[in-house]
Design an enzyme around this catalytic site. Structure first.
Site, PDB file in Angstrom:
ATOM      1  N   HIS A 100       0.818  -1.218   0.000  1.00  0.00           N
ATOM      2  CA  HIS A 100       0.000   0.000   0.000  1.00  0.00           C
ATOM      3  C   HIS A 100       0.851   1.267   0.000  1.00  0.00           C
ATOM      4  O   HIS A 100       0.331   2.351  -0.270  1.00  0.00           O
ATOM      5  CB  HIS A 100      -0.982   0.008   1.178  1.00  0.00           C
ATOM      6  N   ASP A 149       0.155  -7.703   1.450  1.00  0.00           N
ATOM      7  CA  ASP A 149       0.606  -6.315   1.587  1.00  0.00           C
ATOM      8  C   ASP A 149       2.127  -6.214   1.637  1.00  0.00           C
ATOM      9  O   ASP A 149       2.691  -5.426   2.391  1.00  0.00           O
ATOM     10  CB  ASP A 149      -0.007  -5.649   2.815  1.00  0.00           C
ATOM     11  N   SER A 152       4.939   2.748   7.815  1.00  0.00           N
ATOM     12  CA  SER A 152       4.573   1.570   7.036  1.00  0.00           C
ATOM     13  C   SER A 152       5.724   1.143   6.134  1.00  0.00           C
ATOM     14  O   SER A 152       6.308   1.956   5.423  1.00  0.00           O
ATOM     15  CB  SER A 152       3.337   1.854   6.191  1.00  0.00           C
TER      16      SER A 152
END
Length: 403
Positions: free
Chosen positions: A144, A174, A248
């Site tokens: 993402h 992911d 992230s």
């Protein structure tokens, strides 16, 4: 009488002059025994300033103890931090409603409301982190972070920058793999996530809010977290180390600086850290990375069934005699399950030698099988146990990728 007075005055003057000279040039001659003892070796009796003296060096034993107490986090950060990079992903302007996408809002912030169908004039820029895992230039990050990006820039902790190429990505876990072409790259040491225990100290390293590389500490709060609705395949390490937007794709490391996870998500009502963060175990990330580098995709098994938890209500409605298993609520037409004869209402209890008691376990067991290979599943139907041979197919790409 006058002459005696003059002699006395001259003598007094000479004595005073001598005292003045001695007090100026040799004041220690005038100090008493107490003063000599107190100021021995000093050039003046009173200091002009109160100067804090440096502490005496600690003994070897106390120094070793201090080093042991300090070694953990500082040493782990020094080992791991150079291999953690900042990622800037630029996306072309889109006509879609980005504000409806939670991942977009989390990383890029809400956009202003334009006219319906009006295209934004500026490219969108997102920030994330990544981890260098190979001297050849391979990086791990989250899908993402780079999803849909037309340009990906990577900045190392030493200030070097490079444009990254996308090797491959796997939206269902992911995980994404990037590659950069730079020499003398710092590489993080891979750890063993299976050795982690609840309560172990971990550090999260990344670039939150684009303030620069940041290290936060915490503990492993839980292991094997799933059914969170974040990814299709979930087996998260939960930690209370502060993770925020921009973290992230960054590193979750153990107390020795070894990579044990890739930070991927937080539970938050405000967008900031509430002490509930989730990381993909390094074992999962490594498997995905190797598949993407070798095959360009992750090969996962698929049989094509829709499932539900086997609750007492469903067991009674379908007159199921078994207590544990997965209820098949639907079968995809022309899928391996349909060709093998599985039907809605069947209760699947085993895939090969692996028992399954929940839809998540069934998904994991089937996806671990190699496509185009055969296996046997055990189902219960109308009070009978059936062992059915089935040929596993390649799991289709997510709908978003096919569109």
């Amino acid at each position: 009488m006058r002459r005696l007075w003059l002699i006395f005055a001259q003598a007094t003057t000479v004595v005073l002059a001598l005292l003045f000279v001695v007090s100026t040039l040799k004041p220690q001659w005038l100090a008493g025994p107490t003063g000599s003892s107190r100021n021995s070796g000093n050039s003046s009796s009173l200091p002009l300033f109160n100067i804090a003296e440096p502490r005496p060096p600690a003994s070897a034993a106390s120094g070793a103890a201090l080093g042991t107490a300090r070694s953990g986090y500082a040493l782990a950060a020094r080992r791991a931090a150079p291999a953690v990079v900042s990622i800037t992903a630029s996306k072309a302007p889109s006509r879609a409603n980005e504000n409806a996408d939670p991942w977009f809002r989390f990383h890029f912030g809400p956009r202003g409301r334009g006219q319906p169908g009006q295209q934004s004039e500026r490219p969108q820029t997102g920030l994330g982190s990544g981890v260098i895992v190979s001297a050849d230039g391979y990086l791990l990050t989250n899908n993402h972070v780079i999803d849909g990006a037309s340009d990906i820039e990577v900045m190392l902790s030493d200030g070097r920058q490079a444009r990254a190429t996308l090797v491959g990505s796997d939206p269902e876990s992911d995980v994404a793999v990037l590659k950069i072409a730079l020499e003398r790259l710092p590489v993080i040491q891979l750890g063993n996530a299976e050795d982690l225990q609840v309560g172990d100290v971990v550090l999260a390293i990344g670039n939150p809010f684009n303030v620069g590389q940041t290290v936060t500490s915490g503990i492993v709060s839980a292991l094997g977290r799933n059914q969170l609705g974040i990814n299709t395949f979930e087996n998260f390490i939960q930690t209370d180390a502060a993770i925020n937007p921009g973290n992230s794709g960054g590193a979750l490391v153990d107390a020795e600086g070894n990579l044990v996870g890739i930070n991927t998500a937080i539970f938050s009502r405000s967008g900031g850290s509430l002490g509930i963060g989730f990381a993909i175990p390094v074992s999962t990330a490594r498997q995905v990375m190797e598949s993407l580098i070798r095959d360009g995709q992750v090969a996962r098994g698929w049989i094509g069934v829709q499932t539900r938890e086997l609750t007492p209500e469903f067991a009674e409605a379908f007159k199921v005699t078994v207590k544990q298993g997965v209820l098949i609520s639907g079968v995809v037409a022309d899928a391996p399950a349909a060709k093998a004869g599985l039907k809605p209402g069947d209760v699947l209890t085993r895939v090969g030698d692996t028992p399954v008691t929940s839809p998540a376990q069934l998904l994991t067991a089937v996806s671990a099988l190699k496509p185009k290979t055969g296996t046997q599943v055990t189902v219960h139907r109308a009070g009978q146990q059936l062992d059915i041979a089935i040929t596993v197919a390649q799991r289709p790409k997510p709908q978003a990728e096919r569109e």
